[in-house]
Design an enzyme around this catalytic site. Structure first.
Site, PDB file in Angstrom:
ATOM      1  N   ILE A   1     -84.924  32.473  27.353  1.00  0.00           N
ATOM      2  CA  ILE A   1     -84.513  30.975  27.459  1.00  0.00           C
ATOM      3  C   ILE A   1     -83.793  30.481  28.411  1.00  0.00           C
ATOM      4  O   ILE A   1     -84.512  30.032  29.013  1.00  0.00           O
ATOM      5  CB  ILE A   1     -84.176  30.298  25.844  1.00  0.00           C
ATOM      6  CG1 ILE A   1     -84.875  30.908  25.190  1.00  0.00           C
ATOM      7  CG2 ILE A   1     -83.968  29.499  26.526  1.00  0.00           C
ATOM      8  CD1 ILE A   1     -83.671  30.578  23.367  1.00  0.00           C
TER       9      ILE A   1
ATOM     10  N   ASP B   1     -74.242  35.634  33.497  1.00  0.00           N
ATOM     11  CA  ASP B   1     -74.731  36.433  32.221  1.00  0.00           C
ATOM     12  C   ASP B   1     -74.607  37.733  32.761  1.00  0.00           C
ATOM     13  O   ASP B   1     -74.859  38.187  33.376  1.00  0.00           O
ATOM     14  CB  ASP B   1     -76.374  36.380  31.751  1.00  0.00           C
ATOM     15  CG  ASP B   1     -76.791  37.181  30.978  1.00  0.00           C
ATOM     16  OD1 ASP B   1     -75.762  38.320  30.202  1.00  0.00           O
ATOM     17  OD2 ASP B   1     -78.042  37.223  30.076  1.00  0.00           O
TER      18      ASP B   1
ATOM     19  N   ARG C   1     -76.712  28.301  18.896  1.00  0.00           N
ATOM     20  CA  ARG C   1     -76.014  28.385  17.388  1.00  0.00           C
ATOM     21  C   ARG C   1     -75.048  27.145  17.607  1.00  0.00           C
ATOM     22  O   ARG C   1     -74.403  27.383  18.529  1.00  0.00           O
ATOM     23  CB  ARG C   1     -75.774  29.884  17.563  1.00  0.00           C
ATOM     24  CG  ARG C   1     -76.832  30.906  16.953  1.00  0.00           C
ATOM     25  CD  ARG C   1     -78.021  30.149  15.615  1.00  0.00           C
ATOM     26  NE  ARG C   1     -79.428  30.963  15.176  1.00  0.00           N
ATOM     27  CZ  ARG C   1     -80.265  30.598  15.284  1.00  0.00           C
ATOM     28  NH1 ARG C   1     -80.455  29.860  16.916  1.00  0.00           N
ATOM     29  NH2 ARG C   1     -81.059  31.621  15.318  1.00  0.00           N
TER      30      ARG C   1
ATOM     31  N   ASP D   1     -78.706  20.835  18.489  1.00  0.00           N
ATOM     32  CA  ASP D   1     -80.407  21.605  17.441  1.00  0.00           C
ATOM     33  C   ASP D   1     -79.602  21.859  16.389  1.00  0.00           C
ATOM     34  O   ASP D   1     -80.282  22.605  15.441  1.00  0.00           O
ATOM     35  CB  ASP D   1     -81.153  22.441  18.917  1.00  0.00           C
ATOM     36  CG  ASP D   1     -82.561  22.646  17.984  1.00  0.00           C
ATOM     37  OD1 ASP D   1     -82.656  21.381  17.618  1.00  0.00           O
ATOM     38  OD2 ASP D   1     -83.328  23.412  18.125  1.00  0.00           O
TER      39      ASP D   1
ATOM     40  N   GLU E   1     -69.881  17.329  10.411  1.00  0.00           N
ATOM     41  CA  GLU E   1     -69.254  16.676  10.686  1.00  0.00           C
ATOM     42  C   GLU E   1     -69.998  15.686  11.976  1.00  0.00           C
ATOM     43  O   GLU E   1     -68.895  14.847  12.849  1.00  0.00           O
ATOM     44  CB  GLU E   1     -67.950  17.055  11.261  1.00  0.00           C
ATOM     45  CG  GLU E   1     -67.312  18.323  10.274  1.00  0.00           C
ATOM     46  CD  GLU E   1     -67.984  19.440   9.450  1.00  0.00           C
ATOM     47  OE1 GLU E   1     -68.633  19.547   9.406  1.00  0.00           O
ATOM     48  OE2 GLU E   1     -67.316  20.425  10.203  1.00  0.00           O
TER      49      GLU E   1
ATOM     50  N   HIS F   1     -82.966  21.602  14.701  1.00  0.00           N
ATOM     51  CA  HIS F   1     -83.451  22.145  14.763  1.00  0.00           C
ATOM     52  C   HIS F   1     -84.723  23.473  15.498  1.00  0.00           C
ATOM     53  O   HIS F   1     -85.611  23.223  14.601  1.00  0.00           O
ATOM     54  CB  HIS F   1     -82.874  23.808  13.810  1.00  0.00           C
ATOM     55  CG  HIS F   1     -83.003  24.935  14.121  1.00  0.00           C
ATOM     56  ND1 HIS F   1     -82.980  25.844  13.274  1.00  0.00           N
ATOM     57  CD2 HIS F   1     -82.925  25.471  15.075  1.00  0.00           C
ATOM     58  CE1 HIS F   1     -83.226  26.933  13.704  1.00  0.00           C
ATOM     59  NE2 HIS F   1     -83.984  27.254  15.258  1.00  0.00           N
TER      60      HIS F   1
ATOM     61  N   GLY G   1     -85.750  23.523  18.612  1.00  0.00           N
ATOM     62  CA  GLY G   1     -86.138  23.997  19.468  1.00  0.00           C
ATOM     63  C   GLY G   1     -87.820  25.371  19.658  1.00  0.00           C
ATOM     64  O   GLY G   1     -88.541  25.078  20.450  1.00  0.00           O
TER      65      GLY G   1
HETATM   66  N1  LIG Z   1     -82.754  26.437  19.305  1.00  0.00           N
HETATM   67  C1  LIG Z   1     -84.093  26.880  19.005  1.00  0.00           C
HETATM   68  O1  LIG Z   1     -85.046  27.117  17.920  1.00  0.00           O
HETATM   69  C2  LIG Z   1     -83.936  28.971  19.294  1.00  0.00           C
HETATM   70  C3  LIG Z   1     -82.815  29.288  19.283  1.00  0.00           C
HETATM   71  N2  LIG Z   1     -82.644  30.551  19.759  1.00  0.00           N
HETATM   72  C4  LIG Z   1     -81.511  30.534  20.117  1.00  0.00           C
HETATM   73  O2  LIG Z   1     -81.230  31.359  21.375  1.00  0.00           O
HETATM   74  C5  LIG Z   1     -80.196  32.544  21.711  1.00  0.00           C
HETATM   75  C6  LIG Z   1     -81.044  33.247  22.838  1.00  0.00           C
HETATM   76  O3  LIG Z   1     -82.922  33.732  22.961  1.00  0.00           O
HETATM   77  P1  LIG Z   1     -83.469  34.610  23.951  1.00  0.00           P
HETATM   78  O4  LIG Z   1     -83.090  33.508  25.386  1.00  0.00           O
HETATM   79  O5  LIG Z   1     -84.601  34.182  23.123  1.00  0.00           O
HETATM   80  O6  LIG Z   1     -82.029  35.163  23.802  1.00  0.00           O
HETATM   81  P2  LIG Z   1     -82.299  36.852  24.807  1.00  0.00           P
HETATM   82  O7  LIG Z   1     -81.847  37.944  24.550  1.00  0.00           O
HETATM   83  O8  LIG Z   1     -83.437  36.658  25.486  1.00  0.00           O
HETATM   84  O9  LIG Z   1     -81.127  36.060  25.666  1.00  0.00           O
HETATM   85  C7  LIG Z   1     -79.714  36.149  25.633  1.00  0.00           C
HETATM   86  C8  LIG Z   1     -78.816  36.259  26.401  1.00  0.00           C
HETATM   87  O10 LIG Z   1     -77.363  35.905  26.147  1.00  0.00           O
HETATM   88  C9  LIG Z   1     -77.228  36.963  27.120  1.00  0.00           C
HETATM   89  N3  LIG Z   1     -76.190  37.166  26.257  1.00  0.00           N
HETATM   90  C10 LIG Z   1     -75.453  37.929  24.926  1.00  0.00           C
HETATM   91  N4  LIG Z   1     -73.673  37.921  25.173  1.00  0.00           N
HETATM   92  C11 LIG Z   1     -73.827  37.348  26.220  1.00  0.00           C
HETATM   93  C12 LIG Z   1     -72.487  36.540  27.004  1.00  0.00           C
HETATM   94  N5  LIG Z   1     -71.082  36.746  26.624  1.00  0.00           N
HETATM   95  N6  LIG Z   1     -71.938  35.946  27.741  1.00  0.00           N
HETATM   96  C13 LIG Z   1     -73.335  35.050  28.806  1.00  0.00           C
HETATM   97  N7  LIG Z   1     -74.328  35.864  28.597  1.00  0.00           N
HETATM   98  C14 LIG Z   1     -74.880  36.322  27.230  1.00  0.00           C
HETATM   99  C15 LIG Z   1     -77.463  38.956  27.256  1.00  0.00           C
HETATM  100  O11 LIG Z   1     -77.557  39.567  27.835  1.00  0.00           O
HETATM  101  C16 LIG Z   1     -79.170  37.896  27.415  1.00  0.00           C
HETATM  102  O12 LIG Z   1     -79.882  38.160  28.835  1.00  0.00           O
HETATM  103  C17 LIG Z   1     -80.939  33.909  20.889  1.00  0.00           C
HETATM  104  O13 LIG Z   1     -79.967  34.618  20.128  1.00  0.00           O
HETATM  105  C18 LIG Z   1     -81.346  32.270  19.577  1.00  0.00           C
HETATM  106  O14 LIG Z   1     -80.091  32.452  19.223  1.00  0.00           O
HETATM  107  C19 LIG Z   1     -83.470  31.515  20.201  1.00  0.00           C
HETATM  108  C20 LIG Z   1     -84.141  30.765  19.717  1.00  0.00           C
HETATM  109  C21 LIG Z   1     -84.956  29.507  19.231  1.00  0.00           C
HETATM  110  O1  LIG Z   2     -85.964  31.911  16.914  1.00  0.00           O
HETATM  111  C1  LIG Z   2     -84.907  31.240  16.761  1.00  0.00           C
HETATM  112  O2  LIG Z   2     -83.548  32.194  16.697  1.00  0.00           O
HETATM  113  C2  LIG Z   2     -84.144  30.749  16.165  1.00  0.00           C
HETATM  114  O3  LIG Z   2     -83.944  29.635  15.932  1.00  0.00           O
HETATM  115  C3  LIG Z   2     -85.866  29.801  16.022  1.00  0.00           C
HETATM  116  O4  LIG Z   2     -85.741  29.400  14.420  1.00  0.00           O
HETATM  117  P1  LIG Z   2     -86.627  29.262  13.510  1.00  0.00           P
HETATM  118  O5  LIG Z   2     -87.262  30.227  13.784  1.00  0.00           O
HETATM  119  O6  LIG Z   2     -87.419  27.910  14.363  1.00  0.00           O
HETATM  120  O7  LIG Z   2     -86.746  28.850  12.544  1.00  0.00           O
END
Ligand SMILES: NC(=O)C1=CN([C@@H]2O[C@H](COP(=O)(O)OP(=O)(O)OC[C@H]3O[C@@H](n4cnc5c(N)ncnc54)[C@H](O)[C@@H]3O)[C@@H](O)[C@H]2O)C=CC1
Ligand SMILES: O=C(O)C(=O)COP(=O)(O)O
Length: 388
Positions: A148, A167, A231, A255, A260, A272, A274
């Site tokens: 993302i 990162d 998150r 999201d 609170e 939520h 996204g």
């Molecule tokens: N709002 C929503 O609906 C969604 C939320 N998410 C959240 O977004 C997060 C990221 O998703 P993606 O990009 O798909 O995952 P991803 O695994 O592709 O990317 C996460 C990145 O964070 C980096 N990282 C880990 N710890 C770190 C730190 N302490 N400092 C800096 N970088 C760090 C990793 O090296 C990695 O490149 C997910 O873990 C999830 O919690 C994901 C999809 C949907």
């Molecule tokens: O993929 C993620 O980490 C998300 O937060 C998406 O959540 P959802 O599948 O929309 O409940």
């Protein structure tokens, strides 16, 4: 028959991947072989002895008890990148909404309904209270350059933003995807001190929990706008509310609303959404279903968060897979059992991920009950599966 329990609404596009002559799927399935889940929390769930795999149709796996799964030999999958575009698009919307006061302005304009011909005049008079800055020329800090974060960073340049990315764990493969115009920040401090907008795209881990707190906010520019589509627990609720009240933070787009945060001025809360697009729901469900099918039917592992990826074509009569601790002498002990039972190994693959490892043995012989019991009895072996 394989039994698949669904814990959230999963796109039919994914569910139709399961051949109904071999699979029973549903939210009422008992004692499942595998679970398909989105955001439902599994932390308080019992993980039955028959459970072999959990697939998270999405990215974040903080709703799954990973350690417990590893100890029980349950493979946990996710679907990297499958919903990244959906999140990126909503982040762009969040960026615009954090700058331009679209949301309160749209609320306000409804209040002049019924004013008849005076509406256009009232609009022109009232709009002054809703002006907000442009994104062009501003600095955006992207924390976490994964699926993302990279899309967000690369896209924000089209708004004319100067983008900083941070990162420390980025892989070389990922680094290739980052646009050359993005400034590689070497510390979080560099992001905090320079950026007008900061967006979080890291997983929730002990390291990232409440990374946005009074200390980090103190380092940020006065009037910073913070976006959290990753998150809720990444941000200290008390500290962000205090910082908004003190005007240190101009706006917090999240999201992940909590009681609170709802109604607090300066907080833009989204429920939520996204990943909530049909495209991303389809992508995630399809990828998750395919991962489960290949594991349940062939023992192949793709996109697991707790075990190594192992994908080997099956061209032998029998495959035996062993999930075990990543400790010395395991391969010798496993191969020894086959030797003792007079079974010739055609192919043996072993890969590890942190404390756990996975060994795949292909043979044209048969794996007798005796051999399987001996494999299970090896110290450090967690689970043995047979594919015929
Ligand atoms: N709002 C929503 O609906 C969604 C939320 N998410 C959240 O977004 C997060 C990221 O998703 P993606 O990009 O798909 O995952 P991803 O695994 O592709 O990317 C996460 C990145 O964070 C980096 N990282 C880990 N710890 C770190 C730190 N302490 N400092 C800096 N970088 C760090 C990793 O090296 C990695 O490149 C997910 O873990 C999830 O919690 C994901 C999809 C949907
Ligand atoms: O993929 C993620 O980490 C998300 O937060 C998406 O959540 P959802 O599948 O929309 O409940």
């Amino acid at each position: 028959m394989y039994h698949i329990q669904t814990l959230n609404k999963i796109s039919p596009y994914g569910l139709e991947k399961f051949d109904r002559s071999k699979y029973i799927c549903g939210d009422d399935v008992q004692n499942p072989d595998a679970v398909l889940v989105r955001s439902a929390s599994m932390h308080d769930m019992q993980l039955g002895d028959n459970l072999k795999a959990i697939a998270r149709a999405g990215a974040g796996v903080n709703n799954i008890p990973i350690d417990r799964c590893s100890q029980q030999g349950i493979v946990v999958f996710n679907t990297p990148g499958a919903n990244a575009n959906a999140v990126k698009e909503l982040v762009m919307c969040g960026l615009l909404m954090s700058a331009r006061k679209v949301y309160p302005a749209m609320d306000w304009v409804q209040t002049i309904k019924g004013e008849g011909d005076a509406v256009p005049k009232l609009v022109e008079k009232g709009k002054a209270q809703f002006s907000g800055p442009e994104l062009s020329g501003k600095k955006l800090g992207v924390i976490g350059l994964g699926a993302i974060g990279i899309l967000v960073a690369n896209f924000a340049r089209h708004f004319g933003m100067q983008v900083y990315g941070y990162d420390p764990y980025m892989s070389v493969e990922t680094a290739w995807k980052v646009s050359r115009d993005i400034k590689h920040a070497i510390s979080l401090q560099e992001i905090y001190e320079n950026c007008d907008f900061i967006t979080l795209h890291v997983p929730l881990t002990p390291e990232t929990k409440e990374m946005i707190n009074s200390e980090s906010i103190k380092m940020m520019k006065h009037g910073v706008r913070i976006l959290n589509f990753a998150r809720g627990e990444l941000v200290s609720t008390k500290d962000i509310k205090d910082a908004i009240d003190e005007k240190q933070v101009r706006c917090y787009v999240t999201d992940f609303p909590s009681d609170e945060l709802l109604g607090h001025p300066g907080v833009l809360a989204i429920p939520h959404l996204g990943a909530s697009t049909p495209e991303s729901e389809d992508n995630c469900a399809k990828m998750a279903a395919e991962e489960l099918i290949d594991y349940l039917e062939n023992g192949n592992i793709t996109n697991s968060v707790n075990l190594p990826n192992v994908i080997i074509n099956r061209n032998c009569k029998t495959r035996v897979t062993v999930i075990h601790k990543n400790i010395p002498q395991m391969i010798t002990a496993i191969a020894g059992v086959f030797g003792d039972c007079g079974v010739n190994i055609e192919n043996l693959t072993n890969k590890s991920k942190k404390e756990y490892a996975y060994t795949v043995v292909d043979t044209n012989g048969d794996a007798s009950e005796d051999a399987i019991s001996k494999l299970k009895a090896i110290d450090g072996v967690i689970r043995v599966n047979i594919y015929r």
